[in-house]
Write a protein that holds these residues in place. Structure first.
Motif, PDB file in Angstrom:
ATOM      1  N   UNK A  58       0.826  -1.212   0.000  1.00 30.00           N
ATOM      2  CA  UNK A  58       0.000   0.000   0.000  1.00 30.00           C
ATOM      3  C   UNK A  58       0.859   1.262   0.000  1.00 30.00           C
ATOM      4  N   UNK A  59       1.937   1.245   0.746  1.00 33.95           N
ATOM      5  CA  UNK A  59       2.817   2.410   0.809  1.00 33.95           C
ATOM      6  C   UNK A  59       3.574   2.598  -0.502  1.00 33.95           C
ATOM      7  N   UNK A  60       4.008   1.496  -1.104  1.00 33.28           N
ATOM      8  CA  UNK A  60       4.871   1.602  -2.282  1.00 33.28           C
ATOM      9  C   UNK A  60       4.113   1.952  -3.557  1.00 33.28           C
ATOM     10  N   UNK A  61       2.860   1.539  -3.678  1.00 33.68           N
ATOM     11  CA  UNK A  61       2.140   1.700  -4.950  1.00 33.68           C
ATOM     12  C   UNK A  61       2.073   3.161  -5.398  1.00 33.68           C
ATOM     13  N   UNK A  62       1.550   4.099  -4.592  1.00 36.99           N
ATOM     14  CA  UNK A  62       1.495   5.490  -5.074  1.00 36.99           C
ATOM     15  C   UNK A  62       2.869   6.130  -5.200  1.00 36.99           C
ATOM     16  N   UNK A  63       3.790   5.784  -4.296  1.00 36.48           N
ATOM     17  CA  UNK A  63       5.119   6.395  -4.337  1.00 36.48           C
ATOM     18  C   UNK A  63       5.878   5.972  -5.594  1.00 36.48           C
ATOM     19  N   UNK A  64       5.891   4.694  -5.880  1.00 36.92           N
ATOM     20  CA  UNK A  64       6.603   4.201  -7.062  1.00 36.92           C
ATOM     21  C   UNK A  64       5.926   4.675  -8.340  1.00 36.92           C
ATOM     22  N   UNK A  65       4.606   4.798  -8.315  1.00 40.18           N
ATOM     23  CA  UNK A  65       3.910   5.324  -9.489  1.00 40.18           C
ATOM     24  C   UNK A  65       4.368   6.726  -9.850  1.00 40.18           C
ATOM     25  N   UNK A 388       1.693  12.272 -18.758  1.00 39.49           N
ATOM     26  CA  UNK A 388       2.723  12.448 -17.735  1.00 39.49           C
ATOM     27  C   UNK A 388       2.295  11.919 -16.371  1.00 39.49           C
ATOM     28  N   UNK A 389       1.021  11.540 -16.235  1.00 41.04           N
ATOM     29  CA  UNK A 389       0.531  11.037 -14.951  1.00 41.04           C
ATOM     30  C   UNK A 389      -0.007   9.613 -15.058  1.00 41.04           C
ATOM     31  N   UNK A 390       0.350   8.919 -16.122  1.00 40.00           N
ATOM     32  CA  UNK A 390      -0.206   7.583 -16.354  1.00 40.00           C
ATOM     33  C   UNK A 390       0.129   6.616 -15.231  1.00 40.00           C
ATOM     34  N   UNK A 391       1.397   6.524 -14.852  1.00 42.48           N
ATOM     35  CA  UNK A 391       1.798   5.563 -13.824  1.00 42.48           C
ATOM     36  C   UNK A 391       1.183   5.913 -12.476  1.00 42.48           C
ATOM     37  N   UNK A 392       1.189   7.192 -12.118  1.00 42.26           N
ATOM     38  CA  UNK A 392       0.609   7.599 -10.836  1.00 42.26           C
ATOM     39  C   UNK A 392      -0.883   7.310 -10.798  1.00 42.26           C
ATOM     40  N   UNK A 393      -1.583   7.585 -11.901  1.00 43.48           N
ATOM     41  CA  UNK A 393      -3.029   7.358 -11.937  1.00 43.48           C
ATOM     42  C   UNK A 393      -3.363   5.872 -11.880  1.00 43.48           C
ATOM     43  N   UNK A 394      -2.623   5.052 -12.625  1.00 40.57           N
ATOM     44  CA  UNK A 394      -2.858   3.604 -12.566  1.00 40.57           C
ATOM     45  C   UNK A 394      -2.493   3.036 -11.199  1.00 40.57           C
ATOM     46  N   UNK A 395      -1.469   3.592 -10.571  1.00 40.09           N
ATOM     47  CA  UNK A 395      -1.088   3.134  -9.237  1.00 40.09           C
ATOM     48  C   UNK A 395      -2.181   3.444  -8.226  1.00 40.09           C
ATOM     49  N   UNK A 396      -2.787   4.623  -8.338  1.00 41.24           N
ATOM     50  CA  UNK A 396      -3.882   4.971  -7.439  1.00 41.24           C
ATOM     51  C   UNK A 396      -5.064   4.023  -7.633  1.00 41.24           C
ATOM     52  N   UNK A 397      -5.355   3.668  -8.883  1.00 36.23           N
ATOM     53  CA  UNK A 397      -6.435   2.729  -9.155  1.00 36.23           C
ATOM     54  C   UNK A 397      -6.119   1.349  -8.568  1.00 36.23           C
ATOM     55  N   UNK A 398      -4.869   0.930  -8.696  1.00 35.40           N
ATOM     56  CA  UNK A 398      -4.442  -0.341  -8.112  1.00 35.40           C
ATOM     57  C   UNK A 398      -4.554  -0.307  -6.593  1.00 35.40           C
TER      58      UNK A 398
END
Length: 481
Positions: A58-65, A388-398
């Motif tokens: 949970x901690x890593x998903x948004x940060x790594x995104x 430019x926000x694809x990874x962050x947005x997909x990480x939030x969805x995950x």
């Protein structure tokens, strides 16, 4: 710079990485009853082998995104796989519970692999192939979870328990090597500075929230510790929202995240994550309950795990159908159809569960619905956010899906622990408890269907998700937003 890879090879490698991550989440489940004896610890303490992975993920998903959008998605994907490999080795070599928990936490840091894979697909694949590719990548999470239980049960029964973690390490290392060989780095970079304050606030909020959810049953939902964690999570989330709306380069752009298409898709993802885990929690336990209960089947864990495999296979089988519906009618329709199929599967199981084939049919139907819906969610997200926000947005969805699955686990644990019956000298969960959980799963899927109804329809002028143009790439490399 790598030459353009074969689309099939790219999708296969990224899907393998996703399955690798989802497998490690279920690998440890057959070991839980044995860990107190193997490591000389109490059952409540050994449950941290699950909790540590959940919290780290949970901690890593948004940060790594966010770091992936800034520094490169392939680079962060490799970091995740390397840490996953190292964590598996630490767990395999552990001689105490503390080291096992450390290894499991390191494994949890690889949880962002699926969202990173989807983001790389957006950058590397032509638009006509994107819907089917993201469907395959999304369902890899469910496929790995369905196949992980029987595989781990098989290894645990016929080999040393450490073989589970050595197998996880080997698979993660193989995935990392294939990513190095096949997957090129994305050209899309957001640049800028990392929002450390936002990352700390969000990490603190998620740890408090998930710790309260996962440990609420054992600590007591009304205990001061559980209540305090919920209050702390609320305060930290409020502080996170306040900070993100005022910083120039936020960890998560809340202005984009509150767009109706993104907000409603993430809301549906939370509910759908809840519905996804219900089948594994209920069917596996029903199959293992003593037959003397008249609603259990008395099967060993290996058989119970193998009977979960059809659900994973149905996820794979329906991912191409998910892509076709998305191309023809839009991802919103695909999500709605998937939710309806899942609700049908759970309703069927609640009404009919007296034969093993009833459970097989239900888990297959639920798996098919999850395969449809999970393939649609990334398409809905990516069509509503900047490249430019694809990874962050997909990480939030995950992350939203992970919150749903954590809540499902806590709710099921509460109901199975409180709604019990006596069978001879045994206290076991009652049939009513299982039916209640199944009905709640069906209701969750229907709520996701209702939420999806309000997602904006695809318009005739909506542009397909594709890589940016040369001029857009030039703007991206300036590092400004």
């Amino acid at each position: 710079m790598k030459s353009t890879p074969s689309p099939k090879a790219l999708v296969a490698v990224l899907a393998l990485a996703g399955i690798t991550v989802s497998l490690q989440q279920t690998f440890v489940i057959p070991l839980l009853p044995q860990l107190p004896r193997l490591l000389g610890a109490s059952p409540s303490d050994t449950s941290w082998a699950i909790t540590a992975t959940l919290l780290a993920g949970a901690v890593s998903i948004p940060t790594i995104g966010r770091l992936a959008d800034m520094w490169g998605k392939r680079r962060m994907l490799l970091v995740c796989l390397v840490v996953l490999t190292a964590g598996s080795v630490v767990a395999a070599l552990s001689t105490s519970l503390a080291w096992l928990v450390v290894g499991r936490a390191m494994q949890g840091l690889g949880a962002a692999v699926v969202s990173l894979g989807i983001s790389l697909m957006r950058d590397q694949l032509p638009a006509p192939r994107l819907a089917s590719a993201t469907a395959v990548m999304s369902t890899s999470l469910g496929v790995g979870g369905s196949l992980g239980l029987p595989l781990s049960a098989l290894l645990a029964q016929y080999a040393n328990w450490r073989v589970l973690f050595w197998a996880a390490a080997g698979l993660a290392a193989l995935a990392a090597l294939l990513v190095l060989a096949v997957v090129p780095e994305s050209k899309q970079r957001a640049g800028g500075r990392f929002d450390a304050v936002g990352a700390v606030l969000l990490a603190g909020a998620l740890v408090c929230l998930l710790l309260a959810i996962s440990k609420g049953v054992s600590w007591g939902w009304g205990s001061p510790v559980t209540a305090g964690l919920f209050v702390a999570a609320a305060v930290l989330l409020a502080a996170f929202g306040w900070w993100e709306l005022r910083t120039r380069q936020p960890l998560i752009d809340l202005r984009v995240s509150r767009r109706p298409q993104v907000l409603l898709t993430n809301t549906a993802s939370v509910v759908f994550g809840y519905a996804m885990l219900t089948s594994s929690l209920v069917f596996t336990q029903l199959l293992q309950l003593p037959a003397i209960t008249e609603y259990g089947f008395g099967e060993p864990i290996l058989v119970a795990g193998l009977l979960q495999a059809p659900g994973g296979l149905c996820m794979v089988a329906t991912s191409p159908l998910s892509a076709r519906i998305t191309v023809a009618s839009g991802p919103r329709t695909t999500l709605m159809v998937g939710a309806l199929v899942v609700a049908t599967g759970y309703t069927s199981a609640a009404l009919f569960h007296s034969q093993i084939w009833h459970l097989l049919l239900s888990t297959s139907v639920v798996g098919a619905g999850i395969g449809l819906a999970y393939g649609a969610m990334p398409s809905l997200i990516m069509s509503a956010v900047p490249v430019t926000q694809t990874a962050a947005a997909n990480s939030l969805n995950n992350l939203c899906r992970a919150l749903g699955t954590s809540t499902a686990s806590a709710m099921a644990g509460l109901l199975l622990a409180t709604m019990t019956t006596m069978v001879g000298e045994l206290t076991v969960p009652s049939e009513t408890a299982f039916v209640t959980i199944l009905v709640i799963g069906a209701a969750a899927a229907l709520i996701a269907l209702i939420v999806a109804c309000f997602i904006p329809r695809r318009t005739a002028t909506e542009q397909p998700v594709s890589a940016p143009t040369a001029s857009q790439r030039s703007e991206l490399h300036t590092g400004t937003r």
